[in-house]
Design a protein around this motif. Structure first.
Motif, PDB file in Angstrom:
ATOM      1  N   UNK A   1       0.832  -1.192   0.000  1.00 17.23           N
ATOM      2  CA  UNK A   1       0.000   0.000   0.000  1.00 17.23           C
ATOM      3  C   UNK A   1       0.877   1.256   0.000  1.00 17.23           C
ATOM      4  N   UNK A   2       0.283   2.352  -0.450  1.00 14.84           N
ATOM      5  CA  UNK A   2       0.992   3.624  -0.418  1.00 14.84           C
ATOM      6  C   UNK A   2       1.172   4.046   1.040  1.00 14.84           C
ATOM      7  N   UNK A   3       2.383   4.475   1.384  1.00 18.84           N
ATOM      8  CA  UNK A   3       2.675   4.817   2.772  1.00 18.84           C
ATOM      9  C   UNK A   3       3.262   6.213   2.891  1.00 18.84           C
ATOM     10  N   UNK A   4       3.012   6.795   4.027  1.00 23.88           N
ATOM     11  CA  UNK A   4       3.511   8.121   4.372  1.00 23.88           C
ATOM     12  C   UNK A   4       5.035   8.094   4.532  1.00 23.88           C
ATOM     13  N   UNK A   5       5.692   9.134   4.029  1.00 27.61           N
ATOM     14  CA  UNK A   5       7.135   9.284   4.193  1.00 27.61           C
ATOM     15  C   UNK A   5       7.440  10.530   5.030  1.00 27.61           C
ATOM     16  N   UNK A   6       6.934  11.687   4.574  1.00 26.12           N
ATOM     17  CA  UNK A   6       7.210  12.942   5.276  1.00 26.12           C
ATOM     18  C   UNK A   6       6.152  13.968   4.910  1.00 26.12           C
ATOM     19  N   UNK A   7       5.862  14.877   5.835  1.00 21.80           N
ATOM     20  CA  UNK A   7       4.936  15.973   5.567  1.00 21.80           C
ATOM     21  C   UNK A   7       5.498  17.268   6.120  1.00 21.80           C
ATOM     22  N   UNK A   8       5.042  18.390   5.549  1.00 18.39           N
ATOM     23  CA  UNK A   8       5.513  19.700   5.987  1.00 18.39           C
ATOM     24  C   UNK A   8       4.337  20.663   5.968  1.00 18.39           C
ATOM     25  N   UNK A   9       4.258  21.499   6.986  1.00 17.42           N
ATOM     26  CA  UNK A   9       3.159  22.454   7.082  1.00 17.42           C
ATOM     27  C   UNK A   9       3.276  23.535   6.013  1.00 17.42           C
ATOM     28  N   UNK A  10       2.206  24.304   5.825  1.00 17.18           N
ATOM     29  CA  UNK A  10       2.207  25.318   4.783  1.00 17.18           C
ATOM     30  C   UNK A  10       3.312  26.337   4.997  1.00 17.18           C
ATOM     31  N   UNK A  11       3.644  26.628   6.271  1.00 17.14           N
ATOM     32  CA  UNK A  11       4.679  27.623   6.565  1.00 17.14           C
ATOM     33  C   UNK A  11       6.081  27.040   6.499  1.00 17.14           C
ATOM     34  N   UNK A  12       6.169  25.729   6.550  1.00 13.59           N
ATOM     35  CA  UNK A  12       7.481  25.076   6.593  1.00 13.59           C
ATOM     36  C   UNK A  12       8.031  24.930   7.995  1.00 13.59           C
ATOM     37  N   UNK A  13       7.315  25.425   8.984  1.00 10.88           N
ATOM     38  CA  UNK A  13       7.849  25.404  10.360  1.00 10.88           C
ATOM     39  C   UNK A  13       7.696  24.043  11.025  1.00 10.88           C
ATOM     40  N   UNK A  14       6.779  23.219  10.530  1.00 13.40           N
ATOM     41  CA  UNK A  14       6.570  21.903  11.134  1.00 13.40           C
ATOM     42  C   UNK A  14       6.737  20.822  10.081  1.00 13.40           C
ATOM     43  N   UNK A  15       7.422  19.760  10.462  1.00 15.39           N
ATOM     44  CA  UNK A  15       7.577  18.622   9.555  1.00 15.39           C
ATOM     45  C   UNK A  15       7.612  17.337  10.376  1.00 15.39           C
ATOM     46  N   UNK A  16       7.147  16.269   9.761  1.00 14.35           N
ATOM     47  CA  UNK A  16       7.085  14.975  10.445  1.00 14.35           C
ATOM     48  C   UNK A  16       7.506  13.887   9.476  1.00 14.35           C
ATOM     49  N   UNK A  17       8.065  12.823  10.050  1.00 15.11           N
ATOM     50  CA  UNK A  17       8.633  11.760   9.238  1.00 15.11           C
ATOM     51  C   UNK A  17       8.173  10.390   9.721  1.00 15.11           C
ATOM     52  N   UNK A  18       8.110   9.470   8.778  1.00 14.06           N
ATOM     53  CA  UNK A  18       7.903   8.074   9.151  1.00 14.06           C
ATOM     54  C   UNK A  18       9.139   7.588   9.898  1.00 14.06           C
ATOM     55  N   UNK A  19       8.959   6.686  10.845  1.00 13.40           N
ATOM     56  CA  UNK A  19      10.089   6.175  11.626  1.00 13.40           C
ATOM     57  C   UNK A  19      11.162   5.559  10.731  1.00 13.40           C
ATOM     58  N   UNK A  20      10.741   4.959   9.629  1.00 16.72           N
ATOM     59  CA  UNK A  20      11.680   4.251   8.752  1.00 16.72           C
ATOM     60  C   UNK A  20      12.641   5.195   8.034  1.00 16.72           C
TER      61      UNK A  20
END
Length: 126
Positions: free
Chosen positions: A44-63
């Protein structure tokens, strides 16, 4: 509406690096949450990384935490994914994605995103 086009995929040896880029068109890019997802064959398609519209927040998959970095340039309408220390298990088609709403989950599913690029292949192999 946001249109997305990815580039930068290719073949790389284990331990190598690649930088993916996503070019966006549409006047709402600067207020759009952006992310990268990937899909390996048979998975299945999986999340890798995301970033907020401002760029101030980002999150990553543990892998990928500590190896990948997501960034955006709202003046240029681009979002990039710098991938270092690549592993064979990183092999997948990588998709750029956009979401009209803000970040509500640090580990989103693909169904939460509204806009998608066509994908770019990343192959990590010796």
């Amino acid at each position: 509406q946001v249109q997305l086009v990815e580039s930068g995929g290719g073949l790389v040896q284990p331990g190598g690096s690649l930088r993916l880029s996503c070019a966006a068109s549409g006047r709402t890019f600067s207020t759009t949450t952006m992310g990268w997802f990937r899909q390996a064959p048979g998975k299945e398609r999986e999340f890798v990384a995301i970033i907020s519209w401002s760029g101030r927040s980002s999150y990553y998959a543990d892998s990928v935490k500590g190896r990948f970095t997501i960034s955006r340039d709202n003046a240029e309408n681009t979002v990039d994914l710098q991938m270092n220390s690549l592993k064979p298990e990183d092999t997948a088609v990588y998709y750029c994605a956009g979401r009209k709403l803000g970040i509500t989950s640090r580990t989103p599913t693909s169904g939460e995103y509204d806009y998608w690029g066509q994908g770019t292949q990343v192959t990590v192999s010796s």
